[in-house]
Design a protein around this motif. Structure first.
Motif, PDB file in Angstrom:
ATOM      1  N   ILE A 136     -11.212   1.995   4.183  1.00 62.94           N
ATOM      2  CA  ILE A 136     -12.269   1.284   3.477  1.00 62.94           C
ATOM      3  C   ILE A 136     -11.927  -0.426   3.711  1.00 62.94           C
ATOM      4  CG2 ILE A 136     -12.642   0.563   0.883  1.00 62.94           C
ATOM      5  CD1 ILE A 136     -11.900   3.825   0.392  1.00 62.94           C
ATOM      6  N   ALA A 137     -10.752  -0.683   3.945  1.00 61.77           N
ATOM      7  CA  ALA A 137     -10.306  -2.077   4.120  1.00 61.77           C
ATOM      8  C   ALA A 137     -10.463  -2.340   5.482  1.00 61.77           C
ATOM      9  CB  ALA A 137      -8.741  -2.202   3.609  1.00 61.77           C
ATOM     10  N   ALA A 181      -4.524   9.600   1.427  1.00 62.77           N
ATOM     11  CA  ALA A 181      -4.939   8.482   0.787  1.00 62.77           C
ATOM     12  C   ALA A 181      -4.784   6.981   1.569  1.00 62.77           C
ATOM     13  CB  ALA A 181      -4.120   8.417  -0.492  1.00 62.77           C
ATOM     14  N   GLU A 182      -3.593   6.999   2.071  1.00 64.12           N
ATOM     15  CA  GLU A 182      -3.410   5.830   2.819  1.00 64.12           C
ATOM     16  C   GLU A 182      -4.305   5.573   4.191  1.00 64.12           C
ATOM     17  OE1 GLU A 182       0.256   3.948   5.537  1.00 64.12           O
ATOM     18  OE2 GLU A 182      -0.092   6.088   5.683  1.00 64.12           O
ATOM     19  N   LEU A 185      -7.608   4.308   2.267  1.00 58.69           N
ATOM     20  CA  LEU A 185      -7.447   3.302   1.916  1.00 58.69           C
ATOM     21  C   LEU A 185      -7.671   2.137   2.895  1.00 58.69           C
ATOM     22  CD1 LEU A 185      -5.209   3.444  -1.146  1.00 58.69           C
ATOM     23  CD2 LEU A 185      -7.742   2.925  -1.274  1.00 58.69           C
ATOM     24  N   LEU A 196       0.876  -1.172  -0.050  1.00 61.22           N
ATOM     25  CA  LEU A 196      -0.086  -0.005   0.055  1.00 61.22           C
ATOM     26  C   LEU A 196       0.937   1.105  -0.146  1.00 61.22           C
ATOM     27  CD1 LEU A 196      -2.680   1.414   0.280  1.00 61.22           C
ATOM     28  CD2 LEU A 196      -2.491   1.103   2.695  1.00 61.22           C
TER      29      LEU A 196
END
Length: 179
Positions: free
Chosen positions: A129-130, A122-123, A126, A81
């Motif tokens: 979301i996960a 962004a990290e 993401l 990631l």
């Protein structure tokens, strides 16, 4: 057009790998038994961005990906990631370096700050979301600020100690042809 084998490029790549190895060894050493109050800066990321902005030909994509992926495994981050985010960020910086040539330091710092902030956001998005557990927001912002604070020092060290200066250009080029 340059030759396929330029000794200066390979010397700088070896210097980069030696710097990364030294930073990783120091980061992994148990220098204190107490937990740090302020997260340390990401020196390797600063070196990558500083070098890509000054000499985009020195650090190929494969070298950046390999180094950051090793960092992911060593620091137990979700593999790939942060590597993807660093790759995207470094390619944005590489495109900026090819587009404008030498950038004033204030503009460069602003670009790096915007890129690092976008990568951090962004990290977080993401990982959310996960549904992956994340560090505290304040810790991540302190890490971002410490990384931004060390960036000018890394730039100065890169230029004056390692000799990573922008390659002189003979004017803007489009598709390899002088304009």
């Amino acid at each position: 057009m340059g030759s396929a084998f330029e000794p200066k490029l390979w010397v700088l790549r070896v210097v980069f790998l030696a710097l990364v190895a030294a930073v990783l060894i120091v980061a992994l050493l148990p220098l204190s038994v107490a937990a740090p109050r302020i997260p340390g800066p990401d020196v390797v990321l600063c070196v990558i961005l500083a070098w890509v902005l000054r000499r985009p030909d020195v650090l190929p994509v494969t070298l950046i990906v390999a180094v950051v992926l090793v960092e992911d495994f060593l620091f137990q981050r979700p593999p790939g990631l942060w590597t993807l985010l660093v790759l995207v960020g470094s390619e944005v910086m590489r495109r900026q370096a090819y587009r404008e040539g030498e950038t004033p330091i204030a503009v460069e710092f602003g670009l790096v700050a915007a890129t690092l902030t976008a990568m951090t956001v962004a990290e977080r998005v993401l990982l959310a979301i996960a549904l992956v557990p994340q560090p505290a927001f304040s810790a991540q912002m302190l890490h971002l600020l410490s990384t931004l604070a060390i960036y000018p020092v890394v730039v100065l060290a890169s230029v004056y100690l390692c000799g990573v200066r922008p390659r002189p250009t003979d004017g803007p080029r489009i598709l390899g042809m002088r304009v």
